[in-house]
Each structure stands twice: as structure tokens, then as C-alpha cells.
Write a protein that holds these residues in place. Structure first.
Motif, PDB file in Angstrom:
ATOM      1  N   LEU A 101      45.016 -50.563 -46.691  1.00  0.00           N
ATOM      2  CA  LEU A 101      43.874 -50.703 -47.596  1.00  0.00           C
ATOM      3  C   LEU A 101      44.203 -50.173 -48.992  1.00  0.00           C
ATOM      4  CD1 LEU A 101      40.870 -49.695 -45.289  1.00  0.00           C
ATOM      5  CD2 LEU A 101      41.617 -51.995 -45.945  1.00  0.00           C
ATOM      6  N   GLU A 102      44.969 -49.086 -49.043  1.00  0.00           N
ATOM      7  CA  GLU A 102      45.381 -48.547 -50.337  1.00  0.00           C
ATOM      8  C   GLU A 102      46.260 -49.558 -51.069  1.00  0.00           C
ATOM      9  OE1 GLU A 102      47.682 -44.642 -52.248  1.00  0.00           O
ATOM     10  OE2 GLU A 102      47.906 -45.138 -50.112  1.00  0.00           O
ATOM     11  N   LEU A 103      47.163 -50.222 -50.343  1.00  0.00           N
ATOM     12  CA  LEU A 103      48.031 -51.238 -50.932  1.00  0.00           C
ATOM     13  C   LEU A 103      47.212 -52.392 -51.503  1.00  0.00           C
ATOM     14  CD1 LEU A 103      50.655 -52.838 -51.444  1.00  0.00           C
ATOM     15  CD2 LEU A 103      50.553 -53.548 -49.036  1.00  0.00           C
ATOM     16  N   LEU A 104      46.245 -52.885 -50.745  1.00  0.00           N
ATOM     17  CA  LEU A 104      45.444 -54.022 -51.214  1.00  0.00           C
ATOM     18  C   LEU A 104      44.599 -53.628 -52.425  1.00  0.00           C
ATOM     19  CD1 LEU A 104      44.318 -55.664 -47.840  1.00  0.00           C
ATOM     20  CD2 LEU A 104      46.283 -56.193 -49.300  1.00  0.00           C
ATOM     21  N   GLY A 105      44.079 -52.430 -52.417  1.00  0.00           N
ATOM     22  CA  GLY A 105      43.341 -51.963 -53.587  1.00  0.00           C
ATOM     23  C   GLY A 105      44.233 -51.893 -54.817  1.00  0.00           C
ATOM     24  N   ALA A 106      45.483 -51.476 -54.615  1.00  0.00           N
ATOM     25  CA  ALA A 106      46.437 -51.402 -55.724  1.00  0.00           C
ATOM     26  C   ALA A 106      46.770 -52.789 -56.252  1.00  0.00           C
ATOM     27  CB  ALA A 106      47.705 -50.681 -55.273  1.00  0.00           C
ATOM     28  N   LEU A 107      46.948 -53.754 -55.354  1.00  0.00           N
ATOM     29  CA  LEU A 107      47.254 -55.123 -55.778  1.00  0.00           C
ATOM     30  C   LEU A 107      46.100 -55.731 -56.566  1.00  0.00           C
ATOM     31  CD1 LEU A 107      49.003 -56.538 -52.577  1.00  0.00           C
ATOM     32  CD2 LEU A 107      50.081 -55.963 -54.760  1.00  0.00           C
ATOM     33  N   LEU A 108      44.889 -55.480 -56.120  1.00  0.00           N
ATOM     34  CA  LEU A 108      43.720 -56.009 -56.819  1.00  0.00           C
ATOM     35  C   LEU A 108      43.572 -55.377 -58.196  1.00  0.00           C
ATOM     36  CD1 LEU A 108      41.217 -57.832 -56.734  1.00  0.00           C
ATOM     37  CD2 LEU A 108      39.994 -55.981 -55.577  1.00  0.00           C
ATOM     38  N   ALA A 109      43.923 -54.092 -58.301  1.00  0.00           N
ATOM     39  CA  ALA A 109      43.767 -53.374 -59.570  1.00  0.00           C
ATOM     40  C   ALA A 109      44.980 -53.496 -60.481  1.00  0.00           C
ATOM     41  CB  ALA A 109      43.497 -51.896 -59.281  1.00  0.00           C
ATOM     42  N   GLY A 110      46.085 -54.050 -59.971  1.00  0.00           N
ATOM     43  CA  GLY A 110      47.292 -54.166 -60.786  1.00  0.00           C
ATOM     44  C   GLY A 110      48.123 -52.902 -60.825  1.00  0.00           C
ATOM     45  N   ASP A 111      47.984 -52.039 -59.822  1.00  0.00           N
ATOM     46  CA  ASP A 111      48.762 -50.806 -59.742  1.00  0.00           C
ATOM     47  C   ASP A 111      50.080 -51.120 -59.029  1.00  0.00           C
ATOM     48  OD1 ASP A 111      49.850 -48.317 -59.344  1.00  0.00           O
ATOM     49  OD2 ASP A 111      48.167 -47.507 -58.185  1.00  0.00           O
TER      50      ASP A 111
END
Length: 248
Positions: free
Chosen positions: A199-209
Motif C-alpha cells: 500500500l505504501e508503494l502504491l501511494g508513492a506511485l500515485l503521488a510521484g514519490d
């Protein structure tokens, strides 16, 4: 009779007659457009080489109507290459399959021809540029593109706060039908329990991190890709044919 000029990405091509093709493009100003390109399948045609999938081109259209999209297909009469992304994409299997899934996604999210979809267009251009340059793993670029495409089309998932009641995250459960992460009280049948790292990875991908995304372990990348695929399938109501060939 009218002339139109626009820039766009070639999504796919179809044979027409002995030497012509129907070119489907996502353009900046006119959204998805289909046009006939005459003579491009002849071996001596330099024009045809510019109108291959993944190509970013500046195109001139000729239409018998006052609007570009109307009765009958316009003609693609001139084309100049802006960026030949295909050259770096088609020679690598992982990039090619990821890129093909991007093109199919862009076409599915722009199902009304002639309606501008600038955000979707800019997302596609940026994703193909990143993919061609090899800046990040192809499957990460693809998942980031899919998540952001969902977001700009009104289906943004949540990976922290509860999608139903807003309870601050992290929350343990994930439901594609509910819009992402959900708390124990809002859990519905069919919810899954993904790892916090996915979930942390997907949040990062959505935010551009990309710092967080690039550092993710392969098992969490695979888990995250499965969630993205299921979420996309739910909202498109059927899966992408090209996703089955993407390297995991």
C-alpha cells in the motif's frame, strides 16, 4: 472542407485496402481521433514510419466537414515526428508490453472521439517518455500511469484513510469496489488484506514519490501490481488484453 493541426500519440493502426491505414491517435486538442493515412504501407513511404504506435507526432488533418470528428474519417495529410518513443520501447520486451498496456488504457479512457482529454494525453506523453528513457522499472512506470489515469478520470483510490468513512490510516483492508483502503467497520465481503509495504508503494506511485517506489522489494511490487490490475478491471468493467503479457 477544413484543415486541422494537432500533436498526438499514435495508439494503434489498422490496415485499410492495399496501401492505407486507419491511425488511432490521442491528440492534445481533439482527444481520440481516427484518421486515414493513404499510401503509408508502401515500402518507400517515409510518412508511414512516423505513424507507428508510441510515436509522438505533429499531424495535419483534412476533413470534409467543419469539425474534425464527424461523418466519415478525416485524412492524415502531413506528419512530423516530435519524439520517436517507439525506437527505445519496441526493442525491450518489458518496456514494450508495459507501453502497449498504456496505449490500450489511454484508448479505453477516451471512448468518445473528438472530446479533449488533455490530462490523459499529458499523462501518456510523460509515461512514454519515462519508459523510453529507462528511468524506472517498466512495471512501476505502468502502475504509476494506471493509477494516475484512474485518478484523472474520477476513480482515484485511497491507500491510507478509509475510502468510506474517512478514518485516518493506515487501514488494514482493501476493497476495489469501495475505492481502496477501508477500516474494519467499513469492510465489505471480498476485501483483501494487503501488506502495508504494498500500500505504501502504491501511494508513492500515485503521488510521484519515485525514491520510495524504486526502493520497493520485488514481492511488494508484484503484490501492488495485482491490486492495481484488480482495481482497474473493476472500474473499466473488463480487463485490458495487454496486461496479461506484462512482465511481473
Amino acid at each position: 472542407m477544413s484543415l486541422f493541426r494537432d500533436d498526438g500519440i499514435v495508439l494503434r493502426t489498422q490496415k485499410l485496402g492495399e496501401a492505407d491505414r486507419i491511425i488511432t491517435m490521442l491528440t492534445r486538442g481533439h482527444g481520440r481521433v481516427r484518421a486515414v493515412a493513404r499510401g503509408v504501407r508502401r515500402t518507400k513511404s517515409k510518412f508511414g514510419a512516423r505513424l507507428e504506435p508510441f510515436s509522438h507526432v505533429d499531424v495535419q488533418f483534412f476533413s470534409k466537414n467543419s469539425e474534425l470528428v464527424g461523418r466519415g474519417l478525416p485524412l492524415c495529410t502531413q506528419s512530423e515526428t516530435i519524439a520517436p518513443y517507439g525506437g527505445a520501447i519496441v526493442t525491450d520486451y518489458a518496456r514494450y508490453t508495459a507501453g502497449t498496456a498504456m496505449l490500450e488504457t489511454a484508448e479505453r479512457f477516451t471512448d468518445h472521439e473528438g472530446e479533449p482529454a488533455v490530462q490523459q494525453y499529458l499523462l501518456l506523453v510523460g509515461a512514454l517518455r519515462t519508459l523510453a528513457r529507462g528511468e524506472h522499472a517498466p512495471n512501476l512506470v505502468l502502475d504509476a500511469f494506471l493509477l494516475r489515469s484512474l485518478a484523472v478520470n474520477g476513480y482515484a483510490p485511497t491507500f491510507g484513510d478509509c475510502a468510506k468513512c474517512g478514518l485516518p490510516g493506515p487501514n488494514r483492508f482493501f476493497s476495489v469496489g469501495s475505492g481502496g483502503s477501508v477500516c474494519a467497520d467499513c469492510r465489505v465481503p471480498g476485501s483483501v488484506v494487503p501488506s502495508p509495504q504494498a500500500l505504501e508503494l502504491l501511494g508513492a506511485l500515485l503521488a510521484g514519490d519515485w525514491g520510495t517506489a524504486d526502493a520497493a522489494e520485488p514481492r511488494y511490487v508484484r503484490e501492488g501490481s495485482g491490486l492495481v490490475s484488480a482495481y482497474l478491471h473493476w472500474h473499466l468493467e473488463r480487463g485490458l488484453r495487454s496486461l496479461r503479457y506484462v512482465e511481473k
